[in-house]
Design a protein around this motif. Structure first.
Motif, short mmCIF file in Angstrom:
data_model
loop_
_atom_site.label_atom_id
_atom_site.label_comp_id
_atom_site.label_asym_id
_atom_site.label_seq_id
_atom_site.Cartn_x
_atom_site.Cartn_y
_atom_site.Cartn_z
N THR A 3 -36.69 -10.87 -35.12
CA THR A 3 -37.79 -11.80 -35.42
C THR A 3 -37.47 -13.14 -34.79
O THR A 3 -36.43 -13.74 -35.08
N ILE B 290 -38.20 -17.14 -34.05
CA ILE B 290 -38.79 -18.30 -34.71
C ILE B 290 -38.54 -19.53 -33.86
O ILE B 290 -37.42 -19.79 -33.45
N PHE C 129 -34.53 -21.30 -42.76
CA PHE C 129 -35.50 -20.27 -42.37
C PHE C 129 -34.92 -18.88 -42.58
O PHE C 129 -35.59 -17.98 -43.10
N SER D 288 -35.42 -21.86 -30.14
CA SER D 288 -35.84 -20.69 -30.91
C SER D 288 -34.62 -19.95 -31.42
O SER D 288 -33.55 -19.98 -30.79
#
Length: 245
Positions: free
Chosen positions: A30, A32, A175, A234
């Protein structure tokens, strides 16, 4: 023999292809994107004074003498001053024109000589007296601005960059924790810094209002500037499928 060779090639592909596929299949993660900014407000520690010397008339030689005299007087007054750097920015002689109504055409109407100079100094306490001397010598103040010096700016940006990276890592950890991940990978990271924000210009009308009287130097306030550094990039979290309740 030919049949045996075909058999060996096919058998090799059976064993090699799955291994090659495993190495080149991207792992599920994933991604981010996020950023973090660190900033600080510092007092301006450098002044920039921009001024001009000009003369207008019919004879170019007389204009040169006038401008040179003002320039020489200013340089003599500031000679030996500590923490000051003077630079001549431009010098131009322009032809002046006027409209001759009788003959319905433009005619030459003399010359205009303008020389622009700039001084930069970290001695802020002396700036009001320097400005006063420049004006009394016959020059015209274009503008006066205060800023953060390059030395202070670079040192501060280096410090802020490290703080922003730490803030980025902390935010990335938050996060990851929110998404039940036990670790994260930084895929890319880049920094950018904004030019300091100033209350820059003191124009001539404002300068005149700051004077106590015609004989006293102007009252000046250096103010502050804000320096900011942003880190953006990222991160990748291990892929996880969540059940929908």
């Amino acid at each position: 023999m030919l049949i045996d060779m075909k058999y060996l090639i096919i058998l090799s592909l059976i064993f090699i292809t799955p291994a090659w596929a495993d190495e080149n299949t991207p792992q599920k993660e994933t991604l981010i994107s996020l950023s973090a900014t660190s900033s600080i407000t510092l007092p301006n520690d450098e002044a920039v004074v921009n001024y001009r010397m000009e003369a207008t008339g019919m004879y170019a030689d007389a204009l040169r003498k006038k401008v040179n005299r003002i320039s020489r007087l200013i340089h003599q007054q500031l000679k030996g001053a500590q923490g000051i750097k003077q630079t001549t920015l431009s010098r131009r002689m322009e032809m002046r024109w006027r409209y001759d109504k009788l003959n319905s055409r433009q005619v030459r109407d003399g010359w205009k000589l303008v020389q622009t100079e700039q001084l930069v100094s970290s001695n802020l306490d002396a700036v009001p007296d320097w400005v006063d001397s420049i004006e009394k010598a016959g020059a015209h103040l274009n503008h006066l601005s205060f800023r953060i010096s390059d030395t202070t700016l670079k040192t501060t940006q280096n410090s802020l960059r490290l703080q922003a990276i730490q803030a980025f890592r902390k935010k990335a950890g938050s996060f990851a924790k929110a998404l039940d991940a036990t670790s994260f990978r930084i895929m890319q990271l880049q920094t950018s810094q904004q030019r300091p924000v100033y209350r820059m210009r003191q124009d001539m009308p404002a300068m005149a209002m700051m004077r106590k009287s015609e004989s006293s130097p102007p009252q000046l306030h250096a103010g502050e500037g804000k320096i900011s550094v942003t880190v953006s990039g990222s991160i990748a979290l291990p892929f996880k499928a969540y059940t929908v309740e």
